[in-house]
Structure formats: structure tokens, C-alpha cells
Write a protein that holds these residues in place. Structure first.
Motif, PDB file in Angstrom:
ATOM      1  N   UNK A 277      21.793 -11.122 -10.282  1.00  0.00           N
ATOM      2  CA  UNK A 277      21.583 -10.282 -11.443  1.00  0.00           C
ATOM      3  C   UNK A 277      20.321 -10.530 -12.322  1.00  0.00           C
ATOM      4  N   UNK A 278      19.670  -9.645 -12.338  1.00  0.00           N
ATOM      5  CA  UNK A 278      18.272  -9.643 -13.135  1.00  0.00           C
ATOM      6  C   UNK A 278      18.467  -9.665 -14.532  1.00  0.00           C
ATOM      7  N   UNK A 279      17.969 -10.905 -15.333  1.00  0.00           N
ATOM      8  CA  UNK A 279      17.953 -10.836 -16.766  1.00  0.00           C
ATOM      9  C   UNK A 279      16.389 -11.134 -17.228  1.00  0.00           C
ATOM     10  N   UNK A 280      15.644 -11.435 -16.371  1.00  0.00           N
ATOM     11  CA  UNK A 280      14.317 -11.792 -16.869  1.00  0.00           C
ATOM     12  C   UNK A 280      13.223 -11.394 -16.030  1.00  0.00           C
ATOM     13  N   UNK A 281      12.464 -12.365 -15.598  1.00  0.00           N
ATOM     14  CA  UNK A 281      11.145 -11.893 -14.752  1.00  0.00           C
ATOM     15  C   UNK A 281      11.380 -12.272 -13.213  1.00  0.00           C
ATOM     16  N   UNK A 282      12.448 -13.014 -12.995  1.00  0.00           N
ATOM     17  CA  UNK A 282      12.762 -13.526 -11.624  1.00  0.00           C
ATOM     18  C   UNK A 282      13.723 -12.543 -10.666  1.00  0.00           C
ATOM     19  N   UNK A 283      13.371 -12.386  -9.479  1.00  0.00           N
ATOM     20  CA  UNK A 283      14.413 -11.482  -8.685  1.00  0.00           C
ATOM     21  C   UNK A 283      14.553 -12.407  -7.422  1.00  0.00           C
ATOM     22  N   UNK A 284      15.809 -12.707  -7.296  1.00  0.00           N
ATOM     23  CA  UNK A 284      16.386 -13.635  -6.226  1.00  0.00           C
ATOM     24  C   UNK A 284      17.074 -12.648  -5.443  1.00  0.00           C
ATOM     25  N   UNK A 285      17.003 -12.502  -4.021  1.00  0.00           N
ATOM     26  CA  UNK A 285      17.850 -11.485  -3.247  1.00  0.00           C
ATOM     27  C   UNK A 285      17.973 -12.255  -1.985  1.00  0.00           C
ATOM     28  N   UNK A 286      19.107 -11.826  -1.211  1.00  0.00           N
ATOM     29  CA  UNK A 286      19.505 -12.553   0.013  1.00  0.00           C
ATOM     30  C   UNK A 286      19.570 -11.196   1.200  1.00  0.00           C
ATOM     31  N   UNK A 287      19.107 -11.576   2.194  1.00  0.00           N
ATOM     32  CA  UNK A 287      18.820 -10.551   3.157  1.00  0.00           C
ATOM     33  C   UNK A 287      20.057 -10.598   4.194  1.00  0.00           C
ATOM     34  N   UNK A 288      20.616  -9.619   4.718  1.00  0.00           N
ATOM     35  CA  UNK A 288      21.708  -9.543   5.587  1.00  0.00           C
ATOM     36  C   UNK A 288      21.279 -10.285   6.861  1.00  0.00           C
ATOM     37  N   UNK A 289      22.074 -11.227   7.354  1.00  0.00           N
ATOM     38  CA  UNK A 289      22.029 -12.158   8.517  1.00  0.00           C
ATOM     39  C   UNK A 289      21.102 -11.424   9.687  1.00  0.00           C
ATOM     40  N   UNK A 290      21.296 -10.037   9.788  1.00  0.00           N
ATOM     41  CA  UNK A 290      20.521  -9.516  10.870  1.00  0.00           C
ATOM     42  C   UNK A 290      19.032  -9.354  10.613  1.00  0.00           C
ATOM     43  N   UNK A 291      18.652  -9.682   9.475  1.00  0.00           N
ATOM     44  CA  UNK A 291      17.160  -9.622   9.154  1.00  0.00           C
ATOM     45  C   UNK A 291      16.626 -10.980   8.723  1.00  0.00           C
ATOM     46  N   UNK A 292      15.753 -11.451   9.466  1.00  0.00           N
ATOM     47  CA  UNK A 292      15.296 -12.725   9.163  1.00  0.00           C
ATOM     48  C   UNK A 292      13.866 -12.734   8.076  1.00  0.00           C
ATOM     49  N   UNK A 293      14.267 -13.759   7.055  1.00  0.00           N
ATOM     50  CA  UNK A 293      13.436 -13.623   6.061  1.00  0.00           C
ATOM     51  C   UNK A 293      11.865 -13.779   6.563  1.00  0.00           C
ATOM     52  N   UNK A 294      11.776 -14.403   7.786  1.00  0.00           N
ATOM     53  CA  UNK A 294      10.192 -14.411   8.130  1.00  0.00           C
ATOM     54  C   UNK A 294       9.606 -12.959   8.362  1.00  0.00           C
ATOM     55  N   UNK A 295      10.714 -12.116   9.040  1.00  0.00           N
ATOM     56  CA  UNK A 295      10.320 -10.951   9.431  1.00  0.00           C
ATOM     57  C   UNK A 295       9.949 -10.032   8.238  1.00  0.00           C
ATOM     58  N   UNK A 296      10.976 -10.192   7.371  1.00  0.00           N
ATOM     59  CA  UNK A 296      10.547  -9.479   6.112  1.00  0.00           C
ATOM     60  C   UNK A 296       9.187  -9.812   5.289  1.00  0.00           C
ATOM     61  N   UNK A 297       9.086 -11.117   5.325  1.00  0.00           N
ATOM     62  CA  UNK A 297       8.118 -11.716   4.477  1.00  0.00           C
ATOM     63  C   UNK A 297       6.650 -11.199   5.306  1.00  0.00           C
ATOM     64  N   UNK A 298       6.632 -11.004   6.526  1.00  0.00           N
ATOM     65  CA  UNK A 298       5.666 -10.713   7.387  1.00  0.00           C
ATOM     66  C   UNK A 298       5.245  -9.149   7.065  1.00  0.00           C
ATOM     67  N   UNK A 299       6.351  -8.365   7.138  1.00  0.00           N
ATOM     68  CA  UNK A 299       6.194  -6.943   6.701  1.00  0.00           C
ATOM     69  C   UNK A 299       5.524  -6.809   5.425  1.00  0.00           C
ATOM     70  N   UNK A 300       6.068  -7.375   4.463  1.00  0.00           N
ATOM     71  CA  UNK A 300       5.389  -7.310   3.138  1.00  0.00           C
ATOM     72  C   UNK A 300       3.859  -7.828   2.999  1.00  0.00           C
TER      73      UNK A 300
END
Ligand SMILES: Cc1ncc(COP(=O)(O)O)c(C=O)c1O
Length: 338
Positions: A277-300
Motif C-alpha cells: 500500500x502506497x502512502x508516501x513516496x515509496x512504491x514497493x512491489x513484488x513480481x510473479x514468480x514467472x517474471x524475474x526481477x533481473x529481466x524486469x530491471x533490464x527492460x526498464x
């Protein structure tokens, strides 16, 4: 265009801030003769209704000083498992103060007075002595969450009853004050010591302050010296802080609004398991297991967007004063197209 959302610490001083810095009146702060630093310290102390504030080069040094002020070697500090003092201060609690942390399994970095009571060690020589409770507002690893002030008051009552110190890591307290419409003075009344930061949401290049009453703060300057934190013509940096207090607090609402808009786009993406839940300026989210954070970071990254991994397939974005509306529109479109 590079969009850097790794932290709110990536901001560069604005022209107005630089002008304020360049025209600062300075002196040797080791002799306590730097007028701009004295002004900043007096102003922060007054905001919190405490008798003294002390300027530090970093939030880590301010927190570490507070830990040392409240404890003796062998003691234990109660804090959340997500606490910055436990996770991200390089083991400083044990290195500098010889203390251990009793971790509470809280929610988004926050816990209850009852959990504090359960975490206090028995008064028995087999145990380390519990001497301090530390909380963080807003919580960094907890996704920028803000405490319920009523719970803070309950914890204060426990600290009074059990004679424990109460320290607030207020690196992003400004964000909480804006969102909850609270005041620095109400926090000053409740905590023994508070660290606040100028170089996160407020956009300064450096600087934190530790606030407290005179007896405890008399020792703080000695500890700052031991930690290598004496500074000289530091008024150039204090001037940035004074500028930020005047210009950069209320505008935090804009960072919060943008973070909320990012949250609502992320929630619609099929490969995202959960958004804290976002209340201020930080957004933390979790990816589905099917999507690795490394791949997502590279895409961005390919789109020029920098964010960071928090481990366990969780990622973090932090909005800040150099994150413009143009960047925001681009980011939202980019996320929708991934
Ligand atoms: C909650 C919290 N406390 C303390 C600190 C330490 O501040 P600094 O990086 O200035 O040492 C940080 C830094 O990100 C933080 O997020």
C-alpha cells in the motif's frame, strides 16, 4: 531521458538552493561559530520543541549516535525486522555500541505496544538488558508506510513504565507529517531523540540532524566527534537545509501523488503479485514468480528507467523532486506497455 527512481537521494540541488549555499555566512563549527549551522540547528530544535539539534553529515551517523546515547555495551535495542539501523547501517549497532537488536516481526516495518512488551527481556542477568526502542517513520523497507500516532503514544507509555529510551529514525518523517497532517512538535513531545534527514525528499546534497533535550545532546556532540563527524565551515551545507525547510516540505505531496499513480498502474499489470500500500513516496512491489526481477530491471533500464531490487523478487521505486511530470507520464506509459 534518464528517469532515476532508485531513491529520493539522487536529487541535485536546485539553482535556488545553490544560491542559498553560495551566499551562506560561515565560521568554524568546531568552535560552534558557524552562524548558518547554528541557525539551522536552532530552527530544527524549535520545530520539534526540543532544546537542541545537532547537524550530522549523514542519517547513519545521527542514528548511530542515538544508539550510543541510549545504550551500554551488551544492551539490546528493540526494533522492527525491516529497521534501517538493523539492515542498512553496516552492523553499526554492534560495531559502534556493542549492542544487539531484538527484532519484531511487524507489518510494513511497524509494530504494536504489545509486541514491544513481549520483546523486552526479563530482568535476569542471563539476558541482555533492553534499554531502547527504535522506530522508523516513514518506514523505508516497509514501503514508505506511516505509523498511527496513537500506537506511538502507547509505545511511549511502555517506555516510560519500563524506563526505556525511545528513538525515532525520521529520515522521511517530513513525508509522514505532510500525509498525516501532523507536526514536528507532536513528535518532539514523544521521543527522547529524533533523527531527521535533509538529503532525501528535501533535496539537499547532504545532512541530517539529531534532536533531543540538552542533557542527552551534551553527550551527542562528543560521540559525533568520536565517529569523525566534526565539521568546519559546514554552513554552506546548512544553508541548503534552511532553504529546503522553506521550499521543499509542502511539495512532498506531489511526490506522494505520483507514487499513488504508479501504484494504480502497477496493480493492473498481470505479472505483478502484490503492491505494498502506497502512502508516501515509496512504491514497493513484488513480481510473479514467472517474471524475474533481473529481466524486469533490464527492460526498464533499456527505456532509461532506473529502479532497485529489494531481494525476494521485490522492487522499489521512489519519487522525488527531480522526477518531473514529463518523466512521470513516460514512466506510466512504459509500465503499461511492458
Ligand atoms: C530510514 C532511513 N534511515 C536512515 C538512513 C541513513 O541515511 P544516510 O544515507 O544519510 O546515512 C536512510 C537512508 O536511506 C533511511 O532510509
Amino acid at each position: 531521458m534518464i528517469i532515476d527512481l532508485r531513491s529520493d537521494t539522487v536529487t541535485k540541488p536546485s539553482t535556488g538552493m545553490m544560491d542559498a549555499m553560495m551566499s551562506a555566512k560561515v565560521g568554524d563549527d568546531v568552535f560552534r561559530e558557524d552562524p548558518t549551522t547554528n541557525e539551522l540547528e536552532a530552527r530544527i530544535a524549535q520545530m520539534f520543541g526540543k532544546s537542541q539539534a545537532l547537524f550530522f553529515p549523514s542519517g547513519t551517523m545521527a542514528n548511530q549516535t542515538a544508539l550510543k546515547l541510549h545504550t551500554n555495551p551488551g544492551d539490546q535495542v528493540i526494533c522492527d525486522k525491516y529497521a534501517h539501523i538493523y539492515n542498512y547501517e553496516s552492523g553499526g549497532a554492534s560495531f559502534n555500541s556493542g549492542i544487539s537488536c531484538k527484532l519484531i516481526n511487524g507489518e510494513n516495518g511497524m509494530f504494536t505496544a504489545d509486541q514491544v512488551i513481549n520483546a523486552i527481556n526479563p530482568d535476569d542477568y542471563y539476558y541482555s538488558e533492553t534499554s531502547l526502542v527504535e522506530i522508523e517513520n516513514t518506514t523505508n523497507k516497509g514501503g514508505g508506510a506511516c505509523w498511527d500516532f496513537k500506537e506511538i503514544l502507547k509505545i511511549r507509555a511502555v517506555c516510560d513504565e519500563r524506563q526505556l529510551g525511545f528513538h525515532l529514525d525520521g529520515a522521511r518523517l517530513w513525508n509522514a507529517l505532510v500525509v498525516k497532517d501532523e507536526t514536528a512538535a507532536q513528535y518532539g513531545k514523544v521521543f527522547d531523540t529524533i533523527s531527521v534527514c535533509l538529503s532525501k525528499g528535501l533535496g539537499c546534497p547532504i545532512g541530517s540532524l539529531l534532536v533531543g533535550d540538552s542533557e542527552i545532546m551534551k553527550k551527542a556532540i562528543r560521540i559525533r566527534k568520536v565517529l569523525g563527524g566534526n565539521m568546519r565551515q559546514v554552513g554552506y551545507l546548512a544553508a541548503a537545509g534552511l532553504y529546503a525547510l522553506d521550499h521543499n516540505i509542502e511539495r512532498l505531496a506531489e511526490d506522494h501523488q505520483k507514487a499513488k499513480e504508479i501504484e494504480s498502474v502497477l496493480k493492473k499489470l498481470s505479472f505483478i503479485k502484490r503492491v505494498e500500500p502506497v502512502e508516501t513516496n515509496i512504491v514497493i512491489f513484488e513480481l510473479d514468480k514467472s517474471y524475474s526481477d533481473e529481466v524486469f530491471l533490464q527492460k526498464l533500464e533499456k527505456k532509461g528507467v532506473k529502479i532497485i531490487s529489494m531481494g525476494e523478487n521485490k522492487l522499489r521505486m521512489v519519487t522525488h523532486l527531480n522526477y518531473t511530470h514529463t518523466m512521470h507520464d513516460f514512466l506510466l506509459d512504459t509500465l503499461k506497455s511492458i
